[in-house]
Design a protein around this motif. Structure first.
Motif, PDB file in Angstrom:
ATOM      1  N   ILE A   1       0.854  -1.196   0.000  1.00 21.26           N
ATOM      2  CA  ILE A   1       0.000   0.000   0.000  1.00 21.26           C
ATOM      3  C   ILE A   1       0.884   1.237   0.000  1.00 21.26           C
ATOM      4  O   ILE A   1       1.761   1.378   0.852  1.00 21.26           O
ATOM      5  CB  ILE A   1      -0.930   0.012   1.224  1.00 21.26           C
ATOM      6  CG1 ILE A   1      -1.808  -1.243   1.243  1.00 21.26           C
ATOM      7  CG2 ILE A   1      -1.789   1.274   1.232  1.00 21.26           C
ATOM      8  CD1 ILE A   1      -2.604  -1.418   2.522  1.00 21.26           C
ATOM      9  N   GLY A   2       0.653   2.122  -0.942  1.00 19.08           N
ATOM     10  CA  GLY A   2       1.446   3.341  -1.041  1.00 19.08           C
ATOM     11  C   GLY A   2       0.811   4.516  -0.337  1.00 19.08           C
ATOM     12  O   GLY A   2      -0.357   4.476   0.059  1.00 19.08           O
ATOM     13  N   ASP A   3       1.589   5.592  -0.186  1.00 22.32           N
ATOM     14  CA  ASP A   3       1.117   6.825   0.466  1.00 22.32           C
ATOM     15  C   ASP A   3       0.538   6.545   1.851  1.00 22.32           C
ATOM     16  O   ASP A   3      -0.443   7.172   2.267  1.00 22.32           O
ATOM     17  CB  ASP A   3       0.060   7.545  -0.393  1.00 22.32           C
ATOM     18  CG  ASP A   3       0.598   7.937  -1.758  1.00 22.32           C
ATOM     19  OD1 ASP A   3       1.792   8.290  -1.844  1.00 22.32           O
ATOM     20  OD2 ASP A   3      -0.172   7.896  -2.735  1.00 22.32           O
TER      21      ASP A   3
ATOM     22  N   LYS B   1      -3.072   4.048  -0.604  1.00 25.34           N
ATOM     23  CA  LYS B   1      -3.584   3.806  -1.944  1.00 25.34           C
ATOM     24  C   LYS B   1      -2.843   2.641  -2.586  1.00 25.34           C
ATOM     25  O   LYS B   1      -1.619   2.535  -2.487  1.00 25.34           O
ATOM     26  CB  LYS B   1      -3.400   5.073  -2.785  1.00 25.34           C
ATOM     27  CG  LYS B   1      -4.045   5.063  -4.135  1.00 25.34           C
ATOM     28  CD  LYS B   1      -3.857   6.411  -4.810  1.00 25.34           C
ATOM     29  CE  LYS B   1      -4.493   6.445  -6.181  1.00 25.34           C
ATOM     30  NZ  LYS B   1      -4.305   7.767  -6.854  1.00 25.34           N
ATOM     31  N   LEU B   2      -3.577   1.767  -3.245  1.00 28.61           N
ATOM     32  CA  LEU B   2      -2.958   0.677  -3.975  1.00 28.61           C
ATOM     33  C   LEU B   2      -2.303   1.217  -5.242  1.00 28.61           C
ATOM     34  O   LEU B   2      -2.786   2.199  -5.822  1.00 28.61           O
ATOM     35  CB  LEU B   2      -3.998  -0.385  -4.333  1.00 28.61           C
ATOM     36  CG  LEU B   2      -4.741  -1.047  -3.164  1.00 28.61           C
ATOM     37  CD1 LEU B   2      -5.727  -2.084  -3.688  1.00 28.61           C
ATOM     38  CD2 LEU B   2      -3.761  -1.697  -2.200  1.00 28.61           C
ATOM     39  N   PRO B   3      -1.231   0.589  -5.715  1.00 30.39           N
ATOM     40  CA  PRO B   3      -0.571   1.060  -6.935  1.00 30.39           C
ATOM     41  C   PRO B   3      -1.496   1.085  -8.140  1.00 30.39           C
ATOM     42  O   PRO B   3      -1.367   1.935  -9.025  1.00 30.39           O
ATOM     43  CB  PRO B   3       0.562   0.047  -7.130  1.00 30.39           C
ATOM     44  CG  PRO B   3       0.809  -0.524  -5.778  1.00 30.39           C
ATOM     45  CD  PRO B   3      -0.519  -0.534  -5.089  1.00 30.39           C
ATOM     46  N   ALA B   4      -2.443   0.140  -8.182  1.00 34.04           N
ATOM     47  CA  ALA B   4      -3.446   0.090  -9.244  1.00 34.04           C
ATOM     48  C   ALA B   4      -4.724  -0.496  -8.657  1.00 34.04           C
ATOM     49  O   ALA B   4      -4.670  -1.342  -7.759  1.00 34.04           O
ATOM     50  CB  ALA B   4      -2.952  -0.771 -10.405  1.00 34.04           C
TER      51      ALA B   4
ATOM     52  N   GLU C   1      -9.202   0.837  -4.532  1.00 32.04           N
ATOM     53  CA  GLU C   1      -7.974   1.616  -4.697  1.00 32.04           C
ATOM     54  C   GLU C   1      -7.570   2.289  -3.390  1.00 32.04           C
ATOM     55  O   GLU C   1      -6.439   2.151  -2.938  1.00 32.04           O
ATOM     56  CB  GLU C   1      -8.142   2.652  -5.794  1.00 32.04           C
ATOM     57  CG  GLU C   1      -6.860   3.440  -6.082  1.00 32.04           C
ATOM     58  CD  GLU C   1      -7.003   4.367  -7.282  1.00 32.04           C
ATOM     59  OE1 GLU C   1      -5.954   4.803  -7.810  1.00 32.04           O
ATOM     60  OE2 GLU C   1      -8.138   4.652  -7.691  1.00 32.04           O
ATOM     61  N   ARG C   2      -8.474   3.017  -2.769  1.00 30.32           N
ATOM     62  CA  ARG C   2      -8.181   3.701  -1.509  1.00 30.32           C
ATOM     63  C   ARG C   2      -8.594   2.810  -0.349  1.00 30.32           C
ATOM     64  O   ARG C   2      -9.732   2.336  -0.286  1.00 30.32           O
ATOM     65  CB  ARG C   2      -8.906   5.046  -1.432  1.00 30.32           C
ATOM     66  CG  ARG C   2      -8.452   6.053  -2.471  1.00 30.32           C
ATOM     67  CD  ARG C   2      -9.170   7.380  -2.305  1.00 30.32           C
ATOM     68  NE  ARG C   2      -8.903   7.943  -0.990  1.00 30.32           N
ATOM     69  CZ  ARG C   2      -9.844   8.438  -0.178  1.00 30.32           C
ATOM     70  NH1 ARG C   2     -11.116   8.412  -0.538  1.00 30.32           N
ATOM     71  NH2 ARG C   2      -9.510   8.945   0.993  1.00 30.32           N
ATOM     72  N   VAL C   3      -7.664   2.549   0.555  1.00 29.05           N
ATOM     73  CA  VAL C   3      -7.924   1.649   1.671  1.00 29.05           C
ATOM     74  C   VAL C   3      -7.520   2.298   2.990  1.00 29.05           C
ATOM     75  O   VAL C   3      -6.664   3.175   3.038  1.00 29.05           O
ATOM     76  CB  VAL C   3      -7.173   0.313   1.505  1.00 29.05           C
ATOM     77  CG1 VAL C   3      -7.633  -0.416   0.256  1.00 29.05           C
ATOM     78  CG2 VAL C   3      -5.672   0.526   1.456  1.00 29.05           C
ATOM     79  N   ALA C   4      -8.158   1.847   4.053  1.00 29.66           N
ATOM     80  CA  ALA C   4      -7.767   2.214   5.422  1.00 29.66           C
ATOM     81  C   ALA C   4      -7.578   0.919   6.191  1.00 29.66           C
ATOM     82  O   ALA C   4      -8.122  -0.124   5.824  1.00 29.66           O
ATOM     83  CB  ALA C   4      -8.819   3.097   6.077  1.00 29.66           C
TER      84      ALA C   4
END
Length: 240
Positions: free
Chosen positions: A112-114, A126-129, A159-162
């Motif tokens: 998971i990025g950012d 955020k996932l890369p894709a 795409e957006r995760v918590a």
């Protein structure tokens, strides 16, 4: 012990257990064993590994528990004391740490990025894709070594995760407020399913133990590098 206190700043937290040195052993430390929970299995494995210090996320002396030293607690403490092994535990401070913390480390494992704190102990990224539910489920299983339980009904692509490791299913409301596509934690409760379905979010219960294996490993490696001691992580698996 002073270094750990400086790194993790336990005084910032109102926790359910004492953080830091819980059982005092020998003063000289050459071998550190890390694990998720200070179970008898982990203690026995640490004895076999000639450990001087056991560092865990889940230690002892939780609020509200029976304070008498008998049964399982007596057996654990007897082994530690007879072998002169230190037991050090960090709970919420280890969840929260921006470098060694469980949330930070889980983001790295899951790709998971950012990744950054969202609200309290909850992180987001955020996932890369974007991935489908099936693809993300497979990715979690491949990275953590166990299939997560998925409930809910969110977007077709994630795409957006918590996330928040451990038993943090109650924080699903924070994920909803942030507008993410999915929320990841370790456990699931009966109301979690209804919340996820009715509020339109994917929920993944990826395992309490499975999501909290990585912070203590990172912390153990940092100690080994700083002090030139040996470090070994021992995984006493737990299906929950």
């Amino acid at each position: 012990m002073q270094t750990l206190a400086e790194w993790l700043e336990p005084d910032r937290f109102q926790d359910y257990c004492p953080n830091g040195l819980q059982v005092e052993g020998k003063s000289g430390i050459r071998r550190i064993v890390t694990g998720v929970t200070a179970s008898q299995a982990l203690i026995d494995a640490a004895v076999a590994a000639s450990a001087d210090l056991i560092l865990v996320h889940h230690g002892y002396f939780w609020k509200g528990e029976d304070q008498c030293i008998r049964g399982m607690k007596r057996a654990r403490l007897k082994t530690l004391l007879s072998q002169d092994i230190n037991l050090v535990a960090y709970h919420l401070p280890l969840d929260d740490h921006p470098v060694y913390g469980n949330n930070c480390q889980l983001a790295k494992v899951l790709g998971i990025g950012d990744a950054a704190p969202l609200d309290g102990l909850v992180w987001s990224g955020k996932l890369p894709a974007p991935l489908s539910v099936g693809e993300f489920t497979e990715q979690i299983e491949a990275r953590l070594g166990r299939a997560p339980l998925h409930v809910g009904a969110g977007p077709d692509r994630i795409e957006r995760v918590a996330w928040c490791t451990g038993a943090a299913q109650g924080y699903i409301g924070k994920a909803l407020d942030a507008g993410v596509d999915a929320f990841i934690s370790g456990e699931v409760s009966e109301p979690t399913t209804h919340t996820a379905r009715e509020c339109g979010i994917h929920y993944f219960a990826a395992g309490h133990h499975a999501t909290e294996r990585y912070g203590v490993q990172a912390l153990g490696e940092a100690l080994a590098e700083k002090f030139g001691v040996e470090h070994r992580f021992i995984d006493c698996d737990n299906p929950v």
